[in-house]
Design an enzyme around this catalytic site. Structure first.
Site, PDB file in Angstrom:
ATOM      1  N   CYS A   2      33.549  36.372  47.218  1.00  0.00           N
ATOM      2  CA  CYS A   2      34.031  35.927  48.527  1.00  0.00           C
ATOM      3  C   CYS A   2      34.965  34.738  48.334  1.00  0.00           C
ATOM      4  O   CYS A   2      35.121  34.224  47.237  1.00  0.00           O
ATOM      5  CB  CYS A   2      32.857  35.484  49.388  1.00  0.00           C
ATOM      6  SG  CYS A   2      31.577  36.733  49.539  1.00  0.00           S
ATOM      7  N   ARG A  27      39.953  38.049  47.726  1.00  0.00           N
ATOM      8  CA  ARG A  27      38.632  37.900  47.091  1.00  0.00           C
ATOM      9  C   ARG A  27      37.557  38.664  47.841  1.00  0.00           C
ATOM     10  O   ARG A  27      36.421  38.769  47.399  1.00  0.00           O
ATOM     11  CB  ARG A  27      38.256  36.414  47.019  1.00  0.00           C
ATOM     12  CG  ARG A  27      39.242  35.536  46.286  1.00  0.00           C
ATOM     13  CD  ARG A  27      38.893  34.066  46.424  1.00  0.00           C
ATOM     14  NE  ARG A  27      37.608  33.784  45.835  1.00  0.00           N
ATOM     15  CZ  ARG A  27      37.436  33.496  44.543  1.00  0.00           C
ATOM     16  NH1 ARG A  27      38.475  33.472  43.736  1.00  0.00           N
ATOM     17  NH2 ARG A  27      36.249  33.254  44.043  1.00  0.00           N
ATOM     18  N   TRP A  74      33.062  39.581  50.782  1.00  0.00           N
ATOM     19  CA  TRP A  74      32.924  40.884  50.117  1.00  0.00           C
ATOM     20  C   TRP A  74      31.432  41.094  50.032  1.00  0.00           C
ATOM     21  O   TRP A  74      30.732  40.429  49.267  1.00  0.00           O
ATOM     22  CB  TRP A  74      33.555  40.853  48.721  1.00  0.00           C
ATOM     23  CG  TRP A  74      33.525  42.175  48.023  1.00  0.00           C
ATOM     24  CD1 TRP A  74      34.248  43.284  48.322  1.00  0.00           C
ATOM     25  CD2 TRP A  74      32.720  42.531  46.899  1.00  0.00           C
ATOM     26  NE1 TRP A  74      33.960  44.298  47.455  1.00  0.00           N
ATOM     27  CE2 TRP A  74      33.022  43.874  46.580  1.00  0.00           C
ATOM     28  CE3 TRP A  74      31.783  41.864  46.118  1.00  0.00           C
ATOM     29  CZ2 TRP A  74      32.418  44.555  45.520  1.00  0.00           C
ATOM     30  CZ3 TRP A  74      31.177  42.524  45.065  1.00  0.00           C
ATOM     31  CH2 TRP A  74      31.491  43.856  44.783  1.00  0.00           C
ATOM     32  N   ASN A 100      29.800  31.434  48.213  1.00  0.00           N
ATOM     33  CA  ASN A 100      30.318  32.486  47.336  1.00  0.00           C
ATOM     34  C   ASN A 100      29.383  32.577  46.142  1.00  0.00           C
ATOM     35  O   ASN A 100      29.140  31.584  45.457  1.00  0.00           O
ATOM     36  CB  ASN A 100      31.742  32.133  46.874  1.00  0.00           C
ATOM     37  CG  ASN A 100      32.254  33.147  45.841  1.00  0.00           C
ATOM     38  OD1 ASN A 100      31.815  34.298  45.820  1.00  0.00           O
ATOM     39  ND2 ASN A 100      33.137  32.700  44.970  1.00  0.00           N
ATOM     40  N   GLY A 101      28.813  33.755  45.922  1.00  0.00           N
ATOM     41  CA  GLY A 101      27.894  33.927  44.785  1.00  0.00           C
ATOM     42  C   GLY A 101      26.682  34.732  45.242  1.00  0.00           C
ATOM     43  O   GLY A 101      26.729  35.431  46.250  1.00  0.00           O
ATOM     44  N   GLU A 488      45.367  53.585  33.002  1.00  0.00           N
ATOM     45  CA  GLU A 488      45.816  52.590  33.990  1.00  0.00           C
ATOM     46  C   GLU A 488      46.491  53.270  35.179  1.00  0.00           C
ATOM     47  O   GLU A 488      46.270  52.894  36.333  1.00  0.00           O
ATOM     48  CB  GLU A 488      46.744  51.579  33.319  1.00  0.00           C
ATOM     49  CG  GLU A 488      47.312  50.510  34.217  1.00  0.00           C
ATOM     50  CD  GLU A 488      46.261  49.578  34.833  1.00  0.00           C
ATOM     51  OE1 GLU A 488      45.088  49.609  34.396  1.00  0.00           O
ATOM     52  OE2 GLU A 488      46.616  48.844  35.778  1.00  0.00           O
ATOM     53  N   LYS A 492      45.185  53.046  39.144  1.00  0.00           N
ATOM     54  CA  LYS A 492      46.000  52.623  40.295  1.00  0.00           C
ATOM     55  C   LYS A 492      45.843  53.595  41.457  1.00  0.00           C
ATOM     56  O   LYS A 492      45.658  53.216  42.604  1.00  0.00           O
ATOM     57  CB  LYS A 492      47.487  52.541  39.900  1.00  0.00           C
ATOM     58  CG  LYS A 492      47.844  51.436  38.948  1.00  0.00           C
ATOM     59  CD  LYS A 492      47.536  50.069  39.505  1.00  0.00           C
ATOM     60  CE  LYS A 492      46.662  49.371  38.669  1.00  0.00           C
ATOM     61  NZ  LYS A 492      45.822  48.514  38.355  1.00  0.00           N
ATOM     62  N   GLU A 495      42.324  53.233  42.978  1.00  0.00           N
ATOM     63  CA  GLU A 495      41.944  52.018  43.710  1.00  0.00           C
ATOM     64  C   GLU A 495      42.793  51.772  44.956  1.00  0.00           C
ATOM     65  O   GLU A 495      42.307  51.114  45.880  1.00  0.00           O
ATOM     66  CB  GLU A 495      41.909  50.798  42.801  1.00  0.00           C
ATOM     67  CG  GLU A 495      43.161  50.387  42.142  1.00  0.00           C
ATOM     68  CD  GLU A 495      42.946  49.125  41.261  1.00  0.00           C
ATOM     69  OE1 GLU A 495      41.951  48.402  41.395  1.00  0.00           O
ATOM     70  OE2 GLU A 495      43.835  48.882  40.437  1.00  0.00           O
ATOM     71  N   HIS A 511      39.517  70.532  25.759  1.00  0.00           N
ATOM     72  CA  HIS A 511      38.074  70.633  25.461  1.00  0.00           C
ATOM     73  C   HIS A 511      37.220  70.628  26.713  1.00  0.00           C
ATOM     74  O   HIS A 511      36.039  70.329  26.663  1.00  0.00           O
ATOM     75  CB  HIS A 511      37.647  69.472  24.550  1.00  0.00           C
ATOM     76  CG  HIS A 511      38.280  69.506  23.187  1.00  0.00           C
ATOM     77  ND1 HIS A 511      37.923  70.411  22.213  1.00  0.00           N
ATOM     78  CD2 HIS A 511      39.292  68.774  22.683  1.00  0.00           C
ATOM     79  CE1 HIS A 511      38.669  70.211  21.143  1.00  0.00           C
ATOM     80  NE2 HIS A 511      39.507  69.229  21.391  1.00  0.00           N
ATOM     81  N   LYS A 611      39.459  41.167  44.351  1.00  0.00           N
ATOM     82  CA  LYS A 611      40.400  40.911  43.269  1.00  0.00           C
ATOM     83  C   LYS A 611      39.691  40.525  41.978  1.00  0.00           C
ATOM     84  O   LYS A 611      40.125  40.906  40.899  1.00  0.00           O
ATOM     85  CB  LYS A 611      41.365  39.788  43.671  1.00  0.00           C
ATOM     86  CG  LYS A 611      42.400  39.458  42.610  1.00  0.00           C
ATOM     87  CD  LYS A 611      43.291  40.637  42.309  1.00  0.00           C
ATOM     88  CE  LYS A 611      44.290  40.354  41.205  1.00  0.00           C
ATOM     89  NZ  LYS A 611      45.039  41.549  40.800  1.00  0.00           N
TER      90      LYS A 611
END
Ligand code: AGP
Length: 616
Positions: A2, A27, A74, A100-101, A488, A492, A495, A511, A611
């Site tokens: 957060c 965040r 978040w 935050n935590g 990568e 993208k 997400e 395979h 983030k």
């Protein structure tokens, strides 16, 4: 993870705190709120959903006060609802907290508080904090009510990671802030004091910043701040000038931070190269920052990182094994931290983290140190916890990366890791001056090749995105140095466009995953003219034989590619061949961006994400 913020100054705090939350919403952004101190009472405004909902509430229900705290969330404990959003208050509403935590022992504390008659409003872990502080504050009544004493009494009761700010209705000009395990900064300006989880949120009211250390508490008033340890020992407050300009954290003429940050990549790479190349007597020399480790003695390297930073580490393995001839392991931080890794004599651990706050990577840094390994970090935030706990730091110089989907930080990481591999080779006497000068000369062309590739691929990317945006699955294939590009590129699309996209080493496709191929499945293949090119052409044939939809990432003049693929995303041939993946990822960044926009997704704050993940 957060974001928290606070303001003490001559202006009404609500709009200032809204701007601060805007700069922290990367965040976490599923709900937000603020608490203002207004003439002896605490006024709280909260809203679920995006920050716009809180802004709207402040219009319909204005809140006054020149001091206040704010939070963007978040969700970890409790759904992202208004009642679960911060700030949380004590029963009488005389104490408010933003946090935050994670308070890991919240369940036991909740039961203890309920036994004393406390009625909880939310499902959050955080809500135990204001109730505990209010009870501790009541016990200081004989001493006239001491907020510092109350906060100090509560801190030892909390287990977990916490950065929190607390206000008391009895003290209208004061914010107390505490840091243990999550970042918290104090900002000082000509007329105001601020606090925040990250530097951009301090701007423009603060021009100097102090990084609160773990175990420290800040008592902030209009006139300044007093820092002390949790036990009460005074700590000297050391401020540094803030070097980031306010426009570095605005979108400028771009419609999103992601679009801006993709476009910034040539400048970022130029800045990184300028910091590492020195011209002496007309010759390019690699500048080797002191990393606190004698690189000549390094016999083994372990990279530790998460997701995008882990993809960059996969390339670093290739660079170092090729240039410096030493074995490299690449570890997923969330796995490494729970394993019993071997500390190999002559080993070196390298943590890669854009934010420098990722909990799994930080825990792995601490484990590597306990194993006796020297640890260096490659970070984009020099004041971050991972940077501060490492013996040496390689700065990324990418500037604040606000978009949740990493773009400029990734390409900067790849270049920085290549420079690190050169530094290792040079330390081992494996890089002759002429080879060094030649490689650095090639590297100098990279920023312009990025510019040209971004410009040259835009039409093809936009066209393909229009066609394939409705597809709910995609496959990315690459070999050797382009395997990380495939991973990568798939990330993208996952997400920011919420598409089931997977990247595979192209040789693995036959395979099993090839069973996925249908006439509706876009298969994006990385096909630059490298040592795997011929094999990639075979992969294209395999997909084509099964009527898959082929997108080739390769060179504009490659007729084979054009013959085999429905679409080609043109990329330049990298002069610095090892860094071809930096050019290959560019069209995939733009492709994900266009597909996401066409799917109506928020490219800067994708759903469910944050983030930097500062929780396990
Ligand atoms: C990248 O696009 C993602 N946002 C995310 O996976 C990120 O790479 C990961 O959380 C690691 O973050 P860090 O580099 O700040 O440690």
């Amino acid at each position: 993870m957060c974001g928290i913020a606070g303001y003490l100054g001559p202006h009404n705090a609500d709009q200032i705190l809204l701007v601060a939350l805007e700069r922290l919403k990367y965040r976490g952004y599923d709900s937000a709120g603020m608490a203002l101190l207004d003439q002896g009472k605490i006024v709280v405004r909260k809203a679920a959903g995006t920050l716009e909902h809180l802004a709207q509430k402040l219009i319909t229900e204005p809140a006054a006060g020149h001091a206040g705290i704010a939070h963007t969330r978040w969700a970890t404990h409790g759904a992202p609802t208004e009642i679960n959003s911060h700030p949380h208050q004590s029963s009488a509403g005389r104490v408010a907290v933003v946090h935050n935590g994670i308070i890991e022992n919240h369940d036991a504390l909740r039961k203890e508080l309920q036994a004393t008659g406390v009625v909880f409003r939310s499902q959050t872990d955080t809500e135990v904090i204001p109730h505990l502080i209010a009870q501790a504050y009541a016990h200081t009544a004989d001493a006239g009510g001491d907020p510092l004493l109350a906060v100090r009494a509560v801190i030892p009761r909390l287990t977990g990671s916490f950065a929190f700010a607390v206000i008391f209705a009895d003290f209208p000009e004061r914010i107390i802030a505490v840091r243990q395990g999550s970042p918290l900064l104090i900002g000082r300006g000509p007329e105001a004091m601020m606090l925040a989880s990250d530097i951009p949120a301090l701007l423009p009211h603060a021009d100097h910043v102090l990084h609160l250390d773990d175990g420290h508490l800040a008592d902030v008033t209009h006139t300044g701040v007093e820092i002390s340890t949790f036990a009460g020992a005074p700590v000297t407050a050391t401020f540094a000038r803030i070097e980031i300009s306010a426009d570095a954290v605005t979108k400028g003429s771009f419609d999103s931070f992601m679009a801006k940050e993709i476009a910034e990549q040539p400048t970022v790479l130029e800045r990184l190269l300028a910091s590492r190349i020195q011209v002496l007597a007309g010759c390019d020399h690699l500048v080797m920052p002191d990393l606190g480790v004698d690189l000549a003695t390094v016999r083994h390297v372990t990279f530790i990182a998460c997701v995008t930073s882990w993809h960059a580490a996969l390339l670093a393995k290739r660079f170092i094994e090729h240039l410096a001839g030493i074995p490299v392991e690449v570890e997923v931080a969330s796995e490494y931290r729970y394993r019993k890794p071997l500390a190999i004599p002559g080993g070196l651990a390298v943590a890669i983290s854009q934010s420098g706050e990722t909990a799994d990577t930080l825990a792995s840094v601490r484990l590597a140190k306990r194993l006796g390994l020297p640890v260096i970090a490659l970070v984009n935030v020099m004041s971050s916890t991972i940077a501060r706990e490492s013996s040496g730091v390689m700065p990324l110089f990418a500037g604040p990366e606000i978009g949740v989907a990493s773009t400029k930080a990734y390409t900067a990481q790849v270049l920085a890791l290549y420079l690190f591999a050169l530094q290792l080779a040079k330390a081992k006497g494996l890089l002759t001056p002429s080879a060094e000068a030649s490689i650095l000369e090639d590297l100098r062309t990279l920023p312009d090749q990025v510019r040209n590739t971004l410009a040259g691929c835009e039409n093809a990317v936009s066209e393909a995105a229009a066609l394939f945006a409705p597809a709910d699955a995609s496959v990315f294939l690459g070999r050797l140095g382009e395997h990380p590009t495939a991973l990568e590129g798939a990330l993208k699309l996952k997400e920011i466009a919420y598409i089931h996209a997977n990247g595979y080493p192209a040789g693995e496709f036959k395979h099993g995953p090839i069973a996925l191929v249908t006439a509706h499945l876009p298969v994006i293949c990385l096909c630059p003219h490298d040592e795997a090119y011929e094999k990639m052409l075979s992969n294209l044939q395999e997909v084509r034989a099964r009527h898959g939809r082929l997108i080739g990432v390769g060179h504009a003049d490659d007729h084979h590619l054009h013959d085999l693929c429905d679409h080609v995303f043109p990329i330049e041939r990298a002069r610095a061949k090892a860094l071809q993946p930096i050019l290959s990822i560019l069209p995939l960044q733009r492709y994900a961006y266009h597909v996401a926009k066409r799917r109506g997704c928020n490219v800067d704050q994708p759903r469910n994400l944050a983030k930097s993940v500062t929780v396990e």
